[in-house]
Each structure stands twice: as C-alpha cells, then as structure tokens.
Design an enzyme around this catalytic site. Structure first.
Site, PDB file in Angstrom:
ATOM      1  N   HIS A 103      -7.221  -5.844  10.116  1.00  0.00           N
ATOM      2  CA  HIS A 103      -7.253  -5.378   8.948  1.00  0.00           C
ATOM      3  C   HIS A 103      -5.732  -5.824   8.272  1.00  0.00           C
ATOM      4  CE1 HIS A 103      -5.188  -1.582  10.469  1.00  0.00           C
ATOM      5  NE2 HIS A 103      -4.365  -1.903   9.292  1.00  0.00           N
ATOM      6  N   ASP A 128      -7.454  -4.052  14.685  1.00  0.00           N
ATOM      7  CA  ASP A 128      -8.853  -4.414  14.199  1.00  0.00           C
ATOM      8  C   ASP A 128      -9.139  -5.638  13.116  1.00  0.00           C
ATOM      9  OD1 ASP A 128      -8.224  -3.227  12.173  1.00  0.00           O
ATOM     10  OD2 ASP A 128      -9.206  -1.684  12.099  1.00  0.00           O
ATOM     11  N   ASP A 141       0.992  -1.268  -0.021  1.00  0.00           N
ATOM     12  CA  ASP A 141       0.049   0.200   0.146  1.00  0.00           C
ATOM     13  C   ASP A 141       0.886   1.264  -0.239  1.00  0.00           C
ATOM     14  OD1 ASP A 141       0.941  -0.193   2.683  1.00  0.00           O
ATOM     15  OD2 ASP A 141      -0.944  -1.288   3.351  1.00  0.00           O
ATOM     16  N   GLU A 191      -9.770  -2.423   5.482  1.00  0.00           N
ATOM     17  CA  GLU A 191     -10.257  -2.003   6.727  1.00  0.00           C
ATOM     18  C   GLU A 191     -11.499  -2.934   6.918  1.00  0.00           C
ATOM     19  OE1 GLU A 191      -8.531  -0.193   8.441  1.00  0.00           O
ATOM     20  OE2 GLU A 191      -8.088   1.783   7.914  1.00  0.00           O
TER      21      GLU A 191
END
EC number: 3.5.99.6
Length: 270
Positions: free
Chosen positions: A143, A141, A72, A148
């Site tokens: 991801h 979380d 990314d 996400e």
C-alpha cells in the site's frame, strides 16, 4: 521507472535527501513560484528527514519557498497527540528547518465533514498546479499512503478504513496495543499521487521485499497499489539490499548497469 538498488538503509536515506535537495535547488523556487513537495510519515523516511535537516543546517538548501503536502492523517486523533502525523512532521522535520508555517499542508482528521476536507485538499494541491516531487514509503502489503489493497487506482483524497495488517503494523507506535490505533484515516488517492510530476518511493528492510517485487516485476494490480506507479512517467524506487531479496538477480543487475557507477554521485555512504 528508475530503480536505485543500494546496500544500506543509510545509503537510501542519503540518496533520497540529496535528490530532494537537487530538485529544489535546480528549480530555484521563489515566493511566487514555490517548489511543491509531497511528504510521508512512518519509520522509513525518518533518516531521510534527519539528513535533510543536516544538509539544511550546513547551508545546502533552504525550504523558505517550499510548499509541502502530506500524504495522510488519522481520523479523530487530536493534532497534539504524540502519534498524530501533525506531531510527527513537526517533531521530526518542520521544527528544524526554515519552512514557513503557511506553506505546510496536512489533512485535518478532526473536521465534522471529512469529504469536504478531502475536496479542499485536492483543490489546494490544484491551486499550485502540481506536486513537483512526492516522496513516499510502501507498506509490506504494497500500500502507498493509506491506499490499502484493492483501492481504486484512480482514487482521489478520501477517508479509508485501515486493514488489520496496517493496524497491527502501526500498533508499534501505540504501545503495541492494536485497540489504540485509529481505525480510519484521510489519505491522498492513488490518482492524486499519479498526478505528481515525480514520485520517489523508499523501501528498506526484508519485510518490504514482496512489495518491491510487485512494484518492479509484477503486473499492475489493485491488490498491490504500489504497482500503479509503473504507469507513472517519472517513478523512482530507492531500495536497500534487504528490500531487493525477492527480485531476480538479472533484474537487479539490469538496473545497476543502467545507473552506472552510482557510488559517490547522488548519495554519501556514511
């Protein structure tokens, strides 16, 4: 799934680095047949990059015939910015090994057409056939890359809006000022990651324990995108003791017994 339950962050880093080197050396890459390696940024892989550099300097591996694709990059953050993922990769890894510049692939978050850039990236990956090994981390979380919670589990490379939790987590790299963190990023998709021949996820620290639990014991759920890797034929999860805290004792025992006597084989305890 192959789950590697280790004790310390250093053990995780050394194990991961040695696994990457073993894969490259066993592949015997050439200019015509390069080894294709997917790479992450962030705090978790830093020590793995340091160990890879050390082993490269010791003559244990060459990256001359390795092609890399990063996961990314932030949108609208100049490449020369100290917190861009371009800067991160060159400062912490590429500048210290013998990889050829033309073999480095990182998404360009400063193009006029982000969708075209994402399509180009997917096509570039396909031009090599597949990514042989994709190393990644996981967010608190669950991801992976910037996929996400609630991301499509069949998604491809695209632009994503970052959640408030991610902005807060990444603000530590921006003087703890959430307003300085870019709100968007280009990221490979979950489907892109699933296309890799092998996926190795590193998780260290107690804050990653719930994500590890979701990856190992949970059901496949788009709210925990890491759980999609349960569908992968060659998914490898390497964790330190702190990241295992939410797992059942019998789960850790089961995978420990599967691995057998891990110490002294795939990692060095330093």
């Amino acid at each position: 799934m192959r789950f590697i339950p280790l004790q310390t962050e250093q053990q995780v880093s050394c194990w991961a680095a040695q696994h990457i080197i073993n894969r490259i050396n066993d592949f015997k890459p050439t200019a015509e047949r390069p080894f294709v390696l997917g790479l992450p940024t962030g705090g978790t892989p830093l020590k793995t990059y340091q160990e890879l550099i050390r082993l490269y300097q010791a003559g244990k591996v060459s990256f001359k015939h390795v092609v890399t694709f990063n996961m990314d990059e932030y949108v609208a953050l100049p490449e020369e910015h100290p917190e861009s993922y371009h800067s991160f990769m060159y400062n912490n890894f590429f500048n210290h090994i013998d990889i050829l510049p033309e073999n480095i692939n990182i998404l360009n978050g400063n193009t006029d057409d982000h969708n075209a850039e994402c399509r180009r990236y997917e096509e570039k990956i396909k031009s090599y056939g597949k990514i042989h090994l994709f190393m990644g981390g996981v967010g608190v979380d669950g991801h992976i890359a910037f996929n996400e919670p609630a991301s499509s589990l069949s998604s491809r490379t695209r632009i994503k809006t970052l959640t408030q939790d991610t902005l807060i987590a990444n603000s530590r790299f921006f003087n703890n000022d959430v307003t300085q963190v870019p709100k968007y990023a280009l990221t490979i998709g979950v489907g892109t990651l699933l296309d890799a021949e092998e996926v190795m996820i590193l998780a260290t620290g107690h804050q990653k324990a719930l994500a590890v639990q979701a990856a190992v014991e949970g059901s496949i759920n788009h709210l925990w995108t890491v759980s999609a890797l349960q569908m992968h034929r060659h998914f490898l999860l390497v964790c330190d003791e702190a990241a295992q805290q939410e797992l059942k004792v019998k789960t850790v025992k089961y995978f420990t017994e599967l691995e057998g006597a891990v110490a002294g084989t795939d990692y060095q305890d330093k």
